[in-house]
Write a protein that holds these residues in place. Structure first.
Motif, PDB file in Angstrom:
ATOM      1  N   ALA A 185      18.942  -0.237  21.232  1.00 45.81           N
ATOM      2  CA  ALA A 185      19.263   0.881  22.002  1.00 45.81           C
ATOM      3  C   ALA A 185      18.420   1.785  22.143  1.00 45.81           C
ATOM      4  CB  ALA A 185      20.434   0.181  22.166  1.00 45.81           C
ATOM      5  N   THR A 186      17.458   2.219  20.771  1.00 47.21           N
ATOM      6  CA  THR A 186      17.695   3.990  20.767  1.00 47.21           C
ATOM      7  C   THR A 186      16.064   3.523  21.096  1.00 47.21           C
ATOM      8  OG1 THR A 186      16.592   3.132  18.318  1.00 47.21           O
ATOM      9  CG2 THR A 186      18.708   4.480  19.102  1.00 47.21           C
ATOM     10  N   HIS A 187      15.309   2.822  21.678  1.00 47.39           N
ATOM     11  CA  HIS A 187      13.939   2.618  21.934  1.00 47.39           C
ATOM     12  C   HIS A 187      13.753   2.686  23.677  1.00 47.39           C
ATOM     13  CE1 HIS A 187      12.164   0.726  18.008  1.00 47.39           C
ATOM     14  NE2 HIS A 187      12.742   1.591  18.105  1.00 47.39           N
ATOM     15  N   ILE A 223       9.173  17.576  30.770  1.00 52.83           N
ATOM     16  CA  ILE A 223       9.264  15.836  30.306  1.00 52.83           C
ATOM     17  C   ILE A 223       8.218  16.408  28.983  1.00 52.83           C
ATOM     18  CG2 ILE A 223       7.794  14.359  31.419  1.00 52.83           C
ATOM     19  CD1 ILE A 223       7.623  14.722  33.252  1.00 52.83           C
ATOM     20  N   LEU A 224       7.847  17.296  29.015  1.00 55.94           N
ATOM     21  CA  LEU A 224       7.253  17.041  26.873  1.00 55.94           C
ATOM     22  C   LEU A 224       8.472  17.152  26.365  1.00 55.94           C
ATOM     23  CD1 LEU A 224       3.592  18.406  26.884  1.00 55.94           C
ATOM     24  CD2 LEU A 224       4.564  16.502  25.068  1.00 55.94           C
ATOM     25  N   ARG A 225       9.304  18.700  27.085  1.00 54.73           N
ATOM     26  CA  ARG A 225      10.463  18.626  26.219  1.00 54.73           C
ATOM     27  C   ARG A 225      11.409  17.744  25.084  1.00 54.73           C
ATOM     28  NH1 ARG A 225      11.344  24.196  24.965  1.00 54.73           N
ATOM     29  NH2 ARG A 225      13.447  23.560  24.650  1.00 54.73           N
ATOM     30  N   ILE A 226      11.803  16.980  27.247  1.00 54.02           N
ATOM     31  CA  ILE A 226      12.648  15.392  26.689  1.00 54.02           C
ATOM     32  C   ILE A 226      11.939  14.348  25.477  1.00 54.02           C
ATOM     33  CG2 ILE A 226      13.689  13.419  28.103  1.00 54.02           C
ATOM     34  CD1 ILE A 226      13.909  15.588  30.134  1.00 54.02           C
ATOM     35  N   ALA A 227      10.878  14.315  25.592  1.00 55.72           N
ATOM     36  CA  ALA A 227       9.575  13.410  25.055  1.00 55.72           C
ATOM     37  C   ALA A 227      10.078  13.489  23.492  1.00 55.72           C
ATOM     38  CB  ALA A 227       8.522  13.070  25.839  1.00 55.72           C
ATOM     39  N   TYR A 228       9.686  15.215  23.372  1.00 54.34           N
ATOM     40  CA  TYR A 228       9.922  15.169  21.298  1.00 54.34           C
ATOM     41  C   TYR A 228      11.080  15.739  21.656  1.00 54.34           C
ATOM     42  CZ  TYR A 228       4.590  16.932  21.791  1.00 54.34           C
ATOM     43  OH  TYR A 228       4.271  17.386  22.499  1.00 54.34           O
ATOM     44  N   TRP A 229      12.045  15.967  21.829  1.00 54.62           N
ATOM     45  CA  TRP A 229      13.445  15.808  21.574  1.00 54.62           C
ATOM     46  C   TRP A 229      14.123  14.494  21.610  1.00 54.62           C
ATOM     47  CZ3 TRP A 229      17.509  12.958  24.112  1.00 54.62           C
ATOM     48  CH2 TRP A 229      18.730  13.548  23.301  1.00 54.62           C
ATOM     49  N   PHE A 230      13.532  14.030  21.966  1.00 54.10           N
ATOM     50  CA  PHE A 230      13.775  11.845  21.965  1.00 54.10           C
ATOM     51  C   PHE A 230      13.623  11.701  20.714  1.00 54.10           C
ATOM     52  CE2 PHE A 230      12.883   7.444  23.014  1.00 54.10           C
ATOM     53  CZ  PHE A 230      13.621   7.094  23.452  1.00 54.10           C
ATOM     54  N   GLU A 231      11.919  11.910  20.426  1.00 56.03           N
ATOM     55  CA  GLU A 231      11.590  11.071  19.617  1.00 56.03           C
ATOM     56  C   GLU A 231      12.032  11.700  17.888  1.00 56.03           C
ATOM     57  OE1 GLU A 231       6.606  11.125  18.896  1.00 56.03           O
ATOM     58  OE2 GLU A 231       7.347  12.809  18.931  1.00 56.03           O
ATOM     59  N   GLN A 232      12.560  12.423  17.910  1.00 56.75           N
ATOM     60  CA  GLN A 232      13.193  13.576  17.086  1.00 56.75           C
ATOM     61  C   GLN A 232      14.877  13.596  16.546  1.00 56.75           C
ATOM     62  OE1 GLN A 232      12.931  18.051  17.066  1.00 56.75           O
ATOM     63  NE2 GLN A 232      13.518  17.633  14.798  1.00 56.75           N
ATOM     64  N   HIS A 233      15.614  13.421  17.948  1.00 57.08           N
ATOM     65  CA  HIS A 233      17.183  13.061  17.633  1.00 57.08           C
ATOM     66  C   HIS A 233      17.670  11.861  17.894  1.00 57.08           C
ATOM     67  CE1 HIS A 233      17.129  17.682  17.514  1.00 57.08           C
ATOM     68  NE2 HIS A 233      16.737  18.001  18.153  1.00 57.08           N
ATOM     69  N   ILE A 234      16.589  11.076  18.622  1.00 61.05           N
ATOM     70  CA  ILE A 234      17.205   9.712  18.968  1.00 61.05           C
ATOM     71  C   ILE A 234      16.286   8.522  18.716  1.00 61.05           C
ATOM     72  CG2 ILE A 234      17.447   7.899  20.669  1.00 61.05           C
ATOM     73  CD1 ILE A 234      19.476  10.127  20.234  1.00 61.05           C
ATOM     74  N   LEU A 235      14.863   8.425  18.130  1.00 59.79           N
ATOM     75  CA  LEU A 235      14.359   7.850  17.513  1.00 59.79           C
ATOM     76  C   LEU A 235      14.214   8.043  16.233  1.00 59.79           C
ATOM     77  CD1 LEU A 235      10.943   7.293  20.033  1.00 59.79           C
ATOM     78  CD2 LEU A 235      13.312   5.403  19.407  1.00 59.79           C
ATOM     79  N   GLY A 236      14.306   9.588  16.348  1.00 62.46           N
ATOM     80  CA  GLY A 236      14.279   9.982  14.181  1.00 62.46           C
ATOM     81  C   GLY A 236      12.739   9.495  13.197  1.00 62.46           C
ATOM     82  N   GLN A 237      11.661   9.062  14.760  1.00 65.79           N
ATOM     83  CA  GLN A 237       9.818   8.925  14.236  1.00 65.79           C
ATOM     84  C   GLN A 237       9.243   8.908  14.951  1.00 65.79           C
ATOM     85  OE1 GLN A 237      10.045   4.933  12.367  1.00 65.79           O
ATOM     86  NE2 GLN A 237      11.564   4.583  13.484  1.00 65.79           N
ATOM     87  N   PRO A 238       8.153   9.021  14.480  1.00 65.85           N
ATOM     88  CA  PRO A 238       6.907   8.911  15.848  1.00 65.85           C
ATOM     89  C   PRO A 238       7.050   8.238  17.176  1.00 65.85           C
ATOM     90  CG  PRO A 238       6.003  10.177  13.911  1.00 65.85           C
ATOM     91  CD  PRO A 238       7.425   9.313  13.535  1.00 65.85           C
ATOM     92  N   PHE A 239       6.466   8.646  18.340  1.00 69.90           N
ATOM     93  CA  PHE A 239       6.013   7.656  19.210  1.00 69.90           C
ATOM     94  C   PHE A 239       5.114   6.211  18.509  1.00 69.90           C
ATOM     95  CE2 PHE A 239       7.137  10.724  22.690  1.00 69.90           C
ATOM     96  CZ  PHE A 239       8.374   9.963  23.049  1.00 69.90           C
ATOM     97  N   ASN A 240       4.313   7.116  18.164  1.00 64.55           N
ATOM     98  CA  ASN A 240       3.217   5.982  17.307  1.00 64.55           C
ATOM     99  C   ASN A 240       3.471   4.978  16.376  1.00 64.55           C
ATOM    100  OD1 ASN A 240       1.017   6.916  18.936  1.00 64.55           O
ATOM    101  ND2 ASN A 240       0.725   8.540  17.444  1.00 64.55           N
ATOM    102  N   THR A 241       4.501   5.444  15.628  1.00 62.05           N
ATOM    103  CA  THR A 241       4.631   4.485  14.822  1.00 62.05           C
ATOM    104  C   THR A 241       5.932   3.314  15.523  1.00 62.05           C
ATOM    105  OG1 THR A 241       5.390   6.315  12.552  1.00 62.05           O
ATOM    106  CG2 THR A 241       6.248   4.560  12.133  1.00 62.05           C
TER     107      THR A 241
END
Length: 122
Positions: A78-80, A99-117
């Motif tokens: 679900a977090t993906h 869009i960048l701000r939302i992407a960075y927020w999502f990466e940090q606060h929802i995924l908890g790890q970088p997109f590349n990982t």
């Protein structure tokens, strides 16, 4: 850069209730012609992102919800899954590089790890 205005963050969380294991109301069983092409595009390539646009009331939201439910049923975490309905974000246009701000927020606060990982994990 990783912080969003509280109203914007709350709107994103409300638009992505599956992060909290909250299920959407029942969806129409009929899948329109665009279901398979959109799903195929989401599943292909390294950066699966799809923008749905068109006139009001043609089924864009229903299509997005059907695809999200399909992905969840297939076992996608679900977090993906991030759904952003830009017209529902009144503070969106006031953001610098939104869009960048939302992407960075999502990466940090929802995924908890970088997109590349996440991408390298499949």
């Amino acid at each position: 850069m990783n912080q969003l205005e509280p109203e914007l963050e709350q709107n994103l969380r409300n638009a992505n209730l599956w992060w909290q294991n909250i299920h959407s109301p029942p969806l129409p069983p009929l899948k329109r012609w665009a279901f398979e092409p959109v799903l195929k595009r989401l599943k292909g390539g390294m950066t699966p992102i799809v923008a749905l646009r068109g006139p009001r009331q043609v089924g864009k939201t229903t299509l997005a919800q059907q695809i999200i439910q399909h992905l969840l049923d297939e076992g996608v975490s679900a977090t993906h899954i991030l759904r952003v309905q830009f017209e529902d974000l009144p503070t969106f246009t006031s953001q610098q590089e939104p869009i960048l701000r939302i992407a960075y927020w999502f990466e940090q606060h929802i995924l908890g790890q970088p997109f590349n990982t996440i991408a390298h994990e499949g």
